[in-house]
Design an enzyme around this catalytic site. Structure first.
Site, PDB file in Angstrom:
ATOM      1  N   SER A  18       0.771  -1.665  -0.254  1.00  0.00           N
ATOM      2  CA  SER A  18      -0.178  -0.633   0.164  1.00  0.00           C
ATOM      3  C   SER A  18       0.836   1.128   0.359  1.00  0.00           C
ATOM      4  CB  SER A  18      -0.754  -0.137   1.301  1.00  0.00           C
ATOM      5  OG  SER A  18      -0.517   0.090   2.727  1.00  0.00           O
ATOM      6  N   ASP A  49       2.673  -8.360  14.691  1.00  0.00           N
ATOM      7  CA  ASP A  49       3.293  -7.503  13.596  1.00  0.00           C
ATOM      8  C   ASP A  49       4.536  -6.122  13.960  1.00  0.00           C
ATOM      9  OD1 ASP A  49       5.488  -7.298  11.523  1.00  0.00           O
ATOM     10  OD2 ASP A  49       3.428  -6.054  10.243  1.00  0.00           O
TER      11      ASP A  49
END
Length: 430
Positions: free
Chosen positions: A28, A143
């Site tokens: 992205s 993450d």
């Protein structure tokens, strides 16, 4: 979906006006954008169209998008980036999030830009509270890394990017092929079942880097890196920075233990260990937000305030320490603030007559909160033993959230009930 481009690049996505790019990842691009309807700057994460067109990566990219989209309006925490909106159609998808100016923690993992140790402890404590909040709602981040923790221009932090997260509400509780190998816990590399201890491990690595400017492993390839994560014990942080105390060494090494059973069992345990690293008895300039949060949380006055409201209270308070004999307020002075004692003892006087003594959890000067303007103090307050107080100006409280004001009003009513009960008892005795 409305989308317009000019020679200078993307101008609009949906109703959002694109201002300029903030950064780019593997799936992205993030833009600073403007919501014209409410005149608010936002961060717009636009997923890469080419990835969505590739058969191999399309499903994974859509899963990552769906994970973050599922959080729209779900997380309301001062240290988690809020997700406002999510759109996905056949060609592309985008997320609209809270804009956090200031950048990530990555620059502060460099030896030349290390933060003071006390600031690092405070940052990690806030991350702990944020990730505990997420875990209580069934979410494991998966993450955690410096790039996914944002630092505001005022030094506060926000945990971001839950695209790799797993939730106990998902049909599939494991999501393979995502995450950052350098920050994966050993069980995550093995694709074993994950828990909050997997995020604890990753946050421990972030703390290690913020303290030292070094990553604890050195490998030439991902294969070698995975081997070291699974089998080699890293040196303690103090090897790279001698001023790091033993207690912090122990905390970090426990957080990044290879065996989950040797790590902190839960976020609360790690939070308590971080709190133990500082002391409220230190001079006011060195009282960290971590300690302030704990001090407020422990006071009876705030017993019905949830965590988010406590953070809000912390933002509107001013902290003072006074030695024995100090007169905090004087009868006849003009004032517009009230005080809550966090430590010590004070005497309340009218003239030379002692009215009462107050201790930690008690407040004084609160009647001025109900005045429209500053008013005359009707009593004096003198410190009997070294005392720490928090001061709240009435106008600041009046500008706080409705929920915060409601809880303050409830707390004041309890205090008023006690004062009336004491007065009734005195009258009865007479």
């Amino acid at each position: 979906m409305e989308k317009a481009r000019t020679a200078t690049g993307l101008q609009k996505v949906g109703k959002y006006e694109i201002l300029y790019p903030l950064g780019q990842g593997s799936t992205s691009v993030v833009y600073l954008a403007k919501d014209p309807f409410i005149n608010r700057k936002v961060a717009l994460k636009l997923f890469n169209e080419s990835l969505l067109r590739q058969a191999v990566s399309k499903k994974l990219a859509q899963r990552i998008f769906a994970n973050e989209a599922a959080l729209v309006g779900q997380f309301q925490h001062p240290h988690i980036v809020e997700v406002y909106d999510a759109i996905l159609d056949s060609s592309q998808g985008f997320l609209v999030m809270e804009y956090v100016p200031g950048g990530t923690l990555e620059p502060f993992c460099e030896v030349s830009r290390l933060l003071p140790i006390t600031q690092t402890v405070e940052i990690i404590f806030k991350c702990v509270r944020a990730l505990e909040y997420a875990y209580q709602r069934g979410v494991i981040h998966r993450d955690i890394k410096p790039a996914n923790i944002l630092r505001t221009t005022t030094g506060d932090i926000k945990v971001s990017d839950f695209g790799s997260a797993v939730s106990d509400q998902m049909e599939e509780t494991q999501l393979s092929g995502v995450g950052s190998p350098a920050y994966m816990a050993p069980e995550q590399l093995r694709e074993d079942l994950l828990s909050q201890q997997s995020d604890i491990y990753s946050l421990g690595l972030v703390m290690y880097q913020l303290l030292t400017g070094h990553y604890p492993y050195s490998a030439a390839s991902n294969v070698e890196l995975a081997y070291q994560i699974l089998h080699r014990d890293p040196p303690p942080p103090s090897l790279y920075r001698s001023e790091i105390p033993t207690a912090i060494d122990q905390l970090v090494m426990r957080a990044i233990a290879k065996d989950p059973a040797q790590r902190y069992c839960q976020w609360q345990d790690m939070g308590e260990a971080l709190l133990a690293l500082s002391s409220l008895s230190a001079p006011v300039p060195t009282i960290t937000e971590t300690k302030k949060f704990k001090a407020i949380q422990d006071l009876s006055f705030f017993q019905n305030f949830d965590e988010i409201l406590i953070w809000e209270v912390l933002r509107i308070t001013t902290w003072h320490q006074y030695p024995q004999g100090t007169r905090i307020i004087r009868e006849g002075d003009i004032g517009d603030s009230f005080f809550i004692i966090t430590q010590g003892e004070v005497e309340v006087l009218r003239g030379d007559r002692l009215l009462t003594q107050l201790r930690a959890g008690d407040c004084f000067g609160e009647m001025l909160y109900f005045q429209d303007t500053s008013a005359v103090r009707t009593t004096s307050v003198c410190v009997k033993s070294d005392t720490t107080v928090i001061e709240i100006q009435a106008n600041r409280l009046n500008r706080s959230s409705d929920a915060c004001q409601v809880e303050f009003n409830k707390a004041f009513l309890k205090i008023l009930d006690k004062k009336i009960a004491r007065l009734v008892a005195l009258v009865a005795d007479d």
